[in-house]
Scaffold this active site. Structure first.
Site, PDB file in Angstrom:
ATOM      1  N   HIS A 127      -2.803   5.920   3.726  1.00  0.00           N
ATOM      2  CA  HIS A 127      -1.225   6.347   3.943  1.00  0.00           C
ATOM      3  C   HIS A 127      -0.593   7.973   3.529  1.00  0.00           C
ATOM      4  O   HIS A 127      -1.426   8.142   1.668  1.00  0.00           O
ATOM      5  CB  HIS A 127      -0.582   5.511   3.068  1.00  0.00           C
ATOM      6  CG  HIS A 127      -1.237   4.070   3.930  1.00  0.00           C
ATOM      7  ND1 HIS A 127      -1.065   4.227   5.345  1.00  0.00           N
ATOM      8  CD2 HIS A 127      -0.288   3.301   3.620  1.00  0.00           C
ATOM      9  CE1 HIS A 127      -0.915   2.444   5.542  1.00  0.00           C
ATOM     10  NE2 HIS A 127      -0.275   2.507   4.775  1.00  0.00           N
ATOM     11  N   CYS A 156       0.501  -0.881  -0.347  1.00  0.00           N
ATOM     12  CA  CYS A 156      -0.182  -0.054   0.146  1.00  0.00           C
ATOM     13  C   CYS A 156       0.718   1.303  -0.353  1.00  0.00           C
ATOM     14  O   CYS A 156      -0.001   2.103  -0.679  1.00  0.00           O
ATOM     15  CB  CYS A 156      -0.905   0.106   0.786  1.00  0.00           C
ATOM     16  SG  CYS A 156      -0.277  -0.702   2.616  1.00  0.00           S
TER      17      CYS A 156
END
Ligand SMILES: NC(=O)c1ccc[n+]([C@@H]2O[C@H](COP(=O)([O-])OP(=O)(O)OC[C@H]3O[C@@H](n4cnc5c(N)ncnc54)[C@H](OP(=O)(O)O)[C@@H]3O)[C@@H](O)[C@H]2O)c1
Length: 350
Positions: free
Chosen positions: A256, A131
């Site tokens: 993120h 990710c």
């Protein structure tokens, strides 16, 4: 594949699997049967996908009978054991774990950057990147195509859902223990309040910033940092690209963020970079600091694109750019990328 392909979602009950079911319900419905698979703990549970309740089956060889494409959202060791089983039964596996990403016979695919790579899959397995890499790579792929990337320096600000359901549960529990207190003012007070159970993190993550993600590798690097370097090189086809990474966990549930210093072959301009970011598929430019506009996880969570802001030319290097990038780690950072890869594979049969 004849007719509408049968899809299996392995790990349907997890953090990524849950978002994947939502995404499958939102995107164009090209699938025939959708089978849901998880551990025996979840067998018999019913989950909603495409507006229907579907019963979860336990992971077993028979679960892959007649499956055309299997999306794996399970821990590395489970994928390592079961993805080859699914592939041997004729399914094309799209794996979200780290089990196969470094394998030269397994392509590592981001549909906006290297879709062609998905066609060469001698093991019948396609990997989706981790990710953190995925949060920046769509934007960087577009900049690389124009300017030619020469070096990356990256710091991450990673959400707790990157560590799955356990990460989210840990942050929520810790937040309930520190809320309304004056903790965070003397050494160790947060740790004493949250106790020894720090979940998947080495330190308390509530009211804190933890410069660690993954396991310990050689020379003090973390596995997450090594993944960002190795996976960026593989996706971009730049095996020698110098990449320096520091991965940091922050008390954000999902999305993120990364700061990126990217150096290119020659001089770059902010104007051209902004034009590329404004037009690249899968990227949104959100960059007007005078108006207080830049991407933050609170705004980006639940959305599909990579959001890019704070675009500046490096102060001391006309060949480098500084960026701040945000992306939902459970959508483009995981589930969405695999759904897009599955759609690419399904389209091969057309
Ligand atoms: N979270 C992210 O942002 C992210 C991003 C990119 C890639 N990934 C990768 O995606 C994978 C899934 O991550 P996650 O965050 O969704 O983890 P998670 O929330 O812990 O979910 C794990 C899933 O795997 C299933 N599972 C565990 N052991 C199993 C077994 N022995 N047999 C069958 N199923 C089993 C679980 O089923 P039960 O519910 O039945 O236990 C659950 O559905 C991991 O490889 C992770 O590294 C995660």
């Amino acid at each position: 594949m004849t007719g509408r392909p049968t899809l299996a979602v392995v790990g349907a009950t997890g953090a990524v699997g849950t978002v994947l079911l939502r995404i499958l319900s939102q995107r164009a419905d090209i699938w025939g049967d959708i089978r849901l698979i998880a551990s025996p703990r979840s067998a018999g549970r019913k989950l909603a996908v495409r507006g229907e309740e579907v019963e979860v089956a336990a992971l077993a060889e028979e679960a892959f009978d007649g499956v055309d494409i299997a999306l794996f959202d399970v821990p590395d060791e489970v994928a390592a054991r079961w993805a080859p089983v699914a592939a041997a039964k004729g399914a094309v596996v799209v794996d979200n774990s780290g089990a196969f990403r470094a394998d030269p016979d397994v392509p590592l695919v981001v549909p906006e950057v290297n879709p062609h790579a998905a066609r060469r899959r001698p093991r019948g397995i396609i990997s989706s990147p981790n990710c953190t890499t995925l949060t920046m790579i769509v934007a960087l792929g577009a900049l690389h195509a124009e300017f030619g990337l020469r070096e990356l320096v990256v710091s991450s600000y990673q959400a707790v859902s990157g560590a799955g359901r356990a990460g989210v549960e840990t942050l929520r529990r810790q937040l309930s223990l520190v809320a309304g207190t004056e903790l965070g003012t003397s050494p160790g007070d947060v740790r004493r309040a949250v106790g020894d159970d720090t979940g998947p993190f080495p330190e308390p993550v509530a009211l804190n910033v933890v410069p660690w993600a993954g396991s310990l590798c050689d020379d003090g690097w973390s596995s997450e940092e090594m993944k960002v370097r190795d996976e960026s090189r593989k996706i971009l086809g730049l095996p020698q690209l110098p990449v320096a990474v520091t991965c940091v966990r922050v008390p954000v549930v999902t999305t993120h963020s990364l700061t990126v210093h990217a150096r290119f072959e020659g001089e770059v301009t902010v104007g051209k970079a902004r034009e590329i970011m404004a037009t690249a598929p899968g990227v949104v430019l959100c960059d007007d600091p005078a108006a207080g506009e830049f991407p933050t996880p609170a705004d980006v969570v639940g959305t599909d694109p990579t959001w890019v802001g704070r675009v500046r030319r490096a102060l001391d290097d006309p060949t480098a750019l500084e960026l701040f990038v945000c992306g939902d780690n459970l959508r483009k950072g995981a589930a969405l990328n695999t759904a897009q890869i599955a759609e690419l594979v399904a389209a091969e049969a057309d």
